[in-house]
Design a protein around this motif. Structure first.
Motif, PDB file in Angstrom:
ATOM      1  N   TYR A 110       0.840  -1.208   0.000  1.00  0.00           N
ATOM      2  CA  TYR A 110       0.000   0.000   0.000  1.00  0.00           C
ATOM      3  C   TYR A 110       0.873   1.255   0.000  1.00  0.00           C
ATOM      4  O   TYR A 110       0.535   2.255  -0.638  1.00  0.00           O
ATOM      5  CB  TYR A 110      -0.928   0.001   1.213  1.00  0.00           C
ATOM      6  CG  TYR A 110      -2.040  -1.018   1.104  1.00  0.00           C
ATOM      7  CD1 TYR A 110      -3.062  -0.865   0.173  1.00  0.00           C
ATOM      8  CD2 TYR A 110      -2.071  -2.129   1.945  1.00  0.00           C
ATOM      9  CE1 TYR A 110      -4.082  -1.795   0.076  1.00  0.00           C
ATOM     10  CE2 TYR A 110      -3.090  -3.063   1.855  1.00  0.00           C
ATOM     11  CZ  TYR A 110      -4.097  -2.899   0.908  1.00  0.00           C
ATOM     12  OH  TYR A 110      -5.099  -3.827   0.813  1.00  0.00           O
TER      13      TYR A 110
ATOM     14  N   GLN B  59       0.789   4.200  -2.667  1.00  0.00           N
ATOM     15  CA  GLN B  59       0.539   5.561  -2.195  1.00  0.00           C
ATOM     16  C   GLN B  59       1.589   6.522  -2.736  1.00  0.00           C
ATOM     17  O   GLN B  59       1.268   7.646  -3.137  1.00  0.00           O
ATOM     18  CB  GLN B  59       0.516   5.604  -0.666  1.00  0.00           C
ATOM     19  CG  GLN B  59       0.075   6.939  -0.080  1.00  0.00           C
ATOM     20  CD  GLN B  59      -1.373   7.281  -0.409  1.00  0.00           C
ATOM     21  OE1 GLN B  59      -2.209   6.395  -0.553  1.00  0.00           O
ATOM     22  NE2 GLN B  59      -1.667   8.561  -0.548  1.00  0.00           N
TER      23      GLN B  59
ATOM     24  N   ALA C 188      -4.405   4.454  -1.119  1.00  0.00           N
ATOM     25  CA  ALA C 188      -4.118   3.141  -1.701  1.00  0.00           C
ATOM     26  C   ALA C 188      -5.031   2.067  -1.105  1.00  0.00           C
ATOM     27  O   ALA C 188      -5.477   1.157  -1.815  1.00  0.00           O
ATOM     28  CB  ALA C 188      -2.654   2.773  -1.465  1.00  0.00           C
TER      29      ALA C 188
END
Length: 206
Positions: free
Chosen positions: A102, A106, A174
């Motif tokens: 994630y 991001q 994300a």
């Protein structure tokens, strides 16, 4: 796994794939009975107690990069305003191109230079996934959907396994991106059930 491509009419084709566990876990077998007893995998701060043996959960039923995997696919077409234009479910054989954290995703969303460079070969799909996230998110809130933004805790452990600290886990765009893609697939599944099996049961938040 998710993939998206923007088409010439500015609609976005989104694929959401999950590993086809039924290929390996047949109804009524010892594996099926044991999985039923466990019900879910259990996630602890430093390890996972899987519902299925690790050779399945982290092996042939895990969408590992550059390895062909049997999967179930929801393919859907999303319009400019986030409306669902069409969808289809089918069995497939897929090969993931990258496993992203994630935090990596991001960084790409926030246009960090290193992420843009490292993920340049996937930019067409990633940009379309980000676009479809914004479309789905806006459409969902426009129709009054709720946002279950419930804080999660991150447990920090000492070497001996005792708890050092508990911190709130940051919820990134994300995370929301994957949630929107999964929600889209779930809504397609609900429509499919409603159309094909009148009276099918599914959970609603009310």
């Amino acid at each position: 796994a998710v993939c998206a491509l923007t088409e010439s009419d500015n609609c976005i084709r989104l694929w959401v794939a999950i590993a086809d566990v039924s290929l390996f876990v047949k109804t009524g077998t010892a594996l099926d009975r044991e999985a039923f007893e466990r019900s879910t995998s259990v996630y602890f701060p430093d390890f996972v107690s899987p519902m299925l043996p690790e050779v399945l959960s982290n092996g042939v039923c895990s969408l590992n990069p550059f390895e062909e995997r049997a999967c179930l696919v929801c393919e859907c077409l999303i319009g400019q305003n986030g409306e669902l234009k069409e969808f289809e479910f089918y069995e497939g054989l897929m090969q993931s191109k990258r496993r992203l954290t994630y935090e990596q995703m991001q960084a790409y969303i926030e246009h960090e230079a290193w992420a843009a460079h490292e993920l340049s070969s996937l930019s067409d799909s990633l940009d379309s996934v980000i676009d479809v996230f914004h479309r789905l998110n806006m459409a969902r809130f426009a129709r009054g959907a709720i946002d279950l933004d419930i804080p999660e805790a991150q447990v920090m452990l000492k070497k001996d396994g005792s708890v050092l600290d508990i911190q709130p886990r940051e919820r990134l765009d994300a995370h929301r991106l994957i949630e929107e893609c999964m929600l889209a697939a779930n809504e397609c599944a609900a429509r499919f059930l409603s159309e094909k099996f009148p009276g099918a049961m599914y959970r609603i938040h009310e």
